[in-house]
Design an enzyme around this catalytic site. Structure first.
Site, short mmCIF file in Angstrom:
data_model
loop_
_atom_site.label_atom_id
_atom_site.label_comp_id
_atom_site.label_asym_id
_atom_site.label_seq_id
_atom_site.Cartn_x
_atom_site.Cartn_y
_atom_site.Cartn_z
N PRO A 147 65.06 16.30 42.60
CA PRO A 147 65.45 15.32 43.61
C PRO A 147 66.20 14.15 42.97
O PRO A 147 65.79 13.63 41.94
CB PRO A 147 64.10 14.87 44.18
CG PRO A 147 63.17 15.99 43.89
CD PRO A 147 63.62 16.55 42.57
N GLU A 148 67.30 13.78 43.59
CA GLU A 148 68.09 12.65 43.12
C GLU A 148 67.90 11.48 44.08
O GLU A 148 67.08 11.55 45.00
CB GLU A 148 69.55 13.05 42.97
CG GLU A 148 69.75 14.21 41.99
CD GLU A 148 71.20 14.62 41.81
OE1 GLU A 148 72.11 13.80 42.06
OE2 GLU A 148 71.44 15.78 41.43
#
Length: 284
Positions: free
Chosen positions: A2-3
């Site tokens: 996840p960014e």
């Protein structure tokens, strides 16, 4: 992994649900997931704490407690947080459960077990702004949405580097939150070849990057909007931006701008996709 847009989405989904709730107990099924302090201290410290809200810093989530203490979470590759009713089916790789006063549970699920939790007391959280921190948050660069995030900031820190600009955008000590996916999207929107050395970028390209970094991240955060019900039904996984990505993961497909076939290369050990027409680089 996840960014920034995904982590921000999780924050926006969970915060309204858990703000103001009392944590009655914590269960740790995998002690190694608690990076600091030890699992027993972590459990004891959380009992009867009241959730004040959730913050985000780069790819970290920070569960704020009314006492001033905080729980810092990093999802790493496959971690996710689910806020569930007690009867909701337990995922196989559920490693931490926070049991709330309303009987609902905040569950941390992580197939690969790389995600980590840190419990920091109020005075320890203040030290997080220093160089040597428990979590690494103190080493992060600016948030892309900071008021003083601009081309001058990027130039001062990156213009002398000979590394490809794609690799530079992944440096969390310069910009917090950008990963492999959105660096591709940002460079495509900026018209910059990901292989181009940072020290060869023009002033125009630096200006374009400074504009596109917050703009693209904002765009994808908005595209990620999802209700708590939809988020839970998808088990924290079905809210990502795949339909809206223009280059990442689309190697061999036509460019959405010009129709040219998108190319794939490896930069700093990471795959990168770009359009050879829209993102013209130096002659090689």
């Amino acid at each position: 992994m996840p960014e920034l847009p995904e982590v921000e989405t999780v924050r926006r989904v969970l915060e309204p649900q858990i703000r103001g709730l009392v944590i009655k107990n914590a269960i740790v099924n995998r002690p190694e997931v608690v990076a600091y302090p030890d699992a027993d201290t972590f459990i004891a410290a959380l009992r009867n704490q009241v959730v004040a809200g959730i913050d985000r810093r780069g790819k970290f989530l920070i569960i704020l407690l009314e006492s001033g203490d905080g729980v810092i979470v990093h999802f790493r590759m496959t971690g996710c947080l689910l806020f569930t009713p007690p009867a909701f089916a337990m995922e196989k790789h559920t490693h931490i459960i926070l049991q709330m006063e309303n009987e609902w549970q905040l569950r941390f699920v992580d197939t690969r077990r790389f995600g980590r939790f840190w419990y920091l007391k109020a005075d320890e959280r203040k030290k997080e702004s220093g160089e040597n921190t428990v979590t690494g948050i103190g080493n992060l660069g600016k948030e892309p949405f900071d008021s003083d995030f601009n081309s001058r900031y990027l130039i001062d820190r990156l213009e002398k580097r000979r590394k490809p600009i794609k690799e530079c955008l992944l440096d969390q000590k310069v910009i917090a939150g950008i990963g492999n996916i959105y660096s591709d999207e940002i460079l495509f929107a900026s018209g910059i070849d990901p292989r181009k050395p940072a020290n060869e970028l023009t002033d125009e390209e630096w200006n374009s990057l400074a504009c596109e970094i917050p703009e693209q991240l904002t765009y994808f955060i908005e595209k990620n909007v999802i209700s708590p019900e939809e988020y839970l039904a998808g088990k924290g996984k079905d809210y990502r931006n795949t339909p809206y990505l223009r280059v990442y993961g689309r190697a061999g497909k036509p460019c959405t701008k010009c129709g040219e076939t998108l190319c794939k290369c490896v930069i700093g050990g990471r795959s990168s996709v770009y359009c050879p027409n829209c993102q013209k680089g130096r002659e090689r």
